[in-house]
Design an enzyme around this catalytic site. Structure first.
Site, mmCIF file in Angstrom:
data_model
loop_
_atom_site.group_PDB
_atom_site.id
_atom_site.type_symbol
_atom_site.label_atom_id
_atom_site.label_comp_id
_atom_site.label_asym_id
_atom_site.label_seq_id
_atom_site.Cartn_x
_atom_site.Cartn_y
_atom_site.Cartn_z
ATOM 1 N N THR A 1 -8.443 2.026 -18.694
ATOM 2 C CA THR A 1 -8.004 1.292 -17.510
ATOM 3 C C THR A 1 -9.032 1.499 -16.408
ATOM 4 O O THR A 1 -9.918 2.351 -16.502
ATOM 5 C CB THR A 1 -6.636 1.789 -17.013
ATOM 6 O OG1 THR A 1 -6.747 3.137 -16.557
ATOM 7 C CG2 THR A 1 -5.600 1.726 -18.132
ATOM 8 N N ASP B 1 0.885 -1.165 0.000
ATOM 9 C CA ASP B 1 0.000 0.000 0.000
ATOM 10 C C ASP B 1 0.918 1.209 0.000
ATOM 11 O O ASP B 1 1.647 1.453 0.967
ATOM 12 C CB ASP B 1 -0.887 -0.018 1.250
ATOM 13 C CG ASP B 1 -1.855 1.148 1.313
ATOM 14 O OD1 ASP B 1 -1.590 2.191 0.661
ATOM 15 O OD2 ASP B 1 -2.869 1.041 2.024
ATOM 16 N N LYS C 1 -1.504 15.494 -9.951
ATOM 17 C CA LYS C 1 -0.736 15.301 -11.176
ATOM 18 C C LYS C 1 0.048 16.562 -11.557
ATOM 19 O O LYS C 1 1.139 16.462 -12.144
ATOM 20 C CB LYS C 1 -1.653 14.857 -12.312
ATOM 21 C CG LYS C 1 -2.253 13.469 -12.096
ATOM 22 C CD LYS C 1 -1.168 12.417 -11.889
ATOM 23 C CE LYS C 1 -1.738 11.016 -11.755
ATOM 24 N NZ LYS C 1 -0.684 9.986 -11.579
ATOM 25 N N TYR D 1 -7.360 15.040 -8.104
ATOM 26 C CA TYR D 1 -6.556 14.336 -9.102
ATOM 27 C C TYR D 1 -5.692 15.328 -9.878
ATOM 28 O O TYR D 1 -4.493 15.099 -10.084
ATOM 29 C CB TYR D 1 -7.469 13.569 -10.048
ATOM 30 C CG TYR D 1 -6.728 12.735 -11.071
ATOM 31 C CD1 TYR D 1 -6.261 11.472 -10.730
ATOM 32 C CD2 TYR D 1 -6.503 13.207 -12.361
ATOM 33 C CE1 TYR D 1 -5.570 10.703 -11.651
ATOM 34 C CE2 TYR D 1 -5.816 12.445 -13.289
ATOM 35 C CZ TYR D 1 -5.353 11.191 -12.930
ATOM 36 O OH TYR D 1 -4.661 10.447 -13.856
#
Length: 331
Positions: A213, A75, A182, A178
């Site tokens: 994905t 993890d 990034k 997110y």
């Protein structure tokens, strides 16, 4: 920008034979494909993933095909898991040559969904940041320690390849966490690039458009229906190429996969367009202009602001006394 064809992506494959690759999130999707590509070209691969069954399955398949692959539970948000991953690689194979912090998640919790308790907002869950940024920083920190270990030849291949996104450059609506993670990953690459370049360690950041994905949530897949996706094998190829390219000029580059077209290399010199360019020019001007009476006047002003007048007077008195003493002794 320079385009890299699919045929070129594995043109330096001879460099990875016998090398040790550590990859997080290697049980599925991009990580699985990347582990497979490196193994096919003779690398020894260590996979860390929360999906223990998936990791063991791909490791078993690749070993059956003749590869050297081991998988373990990891993890990435748990520091001890990551330490164990690197120690496993080092104890098993005696080195770590290429590190790919690939594990990532989508916008798991919504920043704009406000939950209240007694009329007061509850603390938001930042799992996306924990995995996509803190986890990456953990892996990177360990890479900086293990990559130089047992390096006999200073010219041998060592590389750290980070996984960004198109969200490193453009904000994705409804995905601020997110997007933040990034953007940050690209910043990490740019910050580390000059440091690792001095150690002859390659670094790069891969920026794929949406790929088919599991990280892409169902609503996003429905929204993107009919739009060409970035092929997962090409993303794995970009990771491979970023790690193995022989050219020092491509070190510190971003690698863009904007759609279903080729991989584009963005040299660090091209991070200087538009606002980036304006900031870079002003930074350079400040550094070059740090001379002369204006600089020293500004320096004194800032020191007074930071330390207060009494400290400045003390420093001035010491400097004056030293000047007088030097004149008296040395004539």
């Amino acid at each position: 920008m320079t385009s890299i064809s699919d045929e070129q992506l594995f043109s330096h494959a001879d460099r990875v034979k016998g090398k040790v690759v550590v990859i997080t999130g290697g049980a599925n999707g991009i990580g699985r494909e990347t582990a497979s590509k490196f193994t096919q070209h003779g690398a020894k691969v260590v996979i860390g993933d929360r999906d223990v069954a998936g990791g063991e399955q791909i490791a078993k398949e690749l070993r059956a095909a003749g590869g050297e692959v081991i998988a373990t539970k990891c993890d990435v948000t748990v520091w001890e898991d990551q330490v164990a991953l690197f120690q496993l690689a080092f104890s098993k194979f005696g080195a770590v040559d290429i590190v790919i912090p690939n594990a990532g998640v989508n916008e798991i919790h919504k920043l704009d969904e406000i939950k209240l308790e007694n009329g007061v907002p509850l603390k938001p869950k930042l799992t996306t940041i924990d995995v996509n940024l803190t986890g990456v920083l953990y892996t990177t920190h360990l890479a900086l320690h293990y990559l130089p270990q047992n390096r006999v030849d200073p010219d041998s291949l060592k590389a750290l390849v980070l996984i960004g996104s198109i969200a490193s450059w453009n904000g994705i609506p409804k995905a601020p966490l997110y997007t933040a993670s990034k953007h940050a990953v690209l910043g990490v690459m740019r910050s580390l690039s000059p440091i690792l370049e001095e150690q002859n360690i390659r670094i790069g950041c891969i920026h794929p458009f949406f790929a088919d994905t599991n990280i892409v949530p169902l609503p996003a897949k429905l929204f993107l229906a009919g739009i060409p996706k970035t092929p997962v094998p090409r993303i794995a190829g970009a990771i491979f190429y970023a790690a193995t390219d022989r050219s020092p000029a491509s070190n510190g580059s971003a690698w863009l996969l904007t759609d279903d077209g080729p991989v584009f290399q963005v040299p660090k010199e091209e991070f200087k367009e538009g606002v980036y360019g304006m900031i870079d020019r002003r930074k350079n001007a400040l550094l070059k202009g740090a001379k002369g009476i204006i600089y020293y006047a500004n320096f004194a002003r800032d020191i007074v602001k930071i330390l207060g007048r009494p400290v400045l007077y003390t420093v001035a008195a010491v400097l004056l006394a030293r000047f007088i003493f030097t004149r008296m002794v040395l004539g």
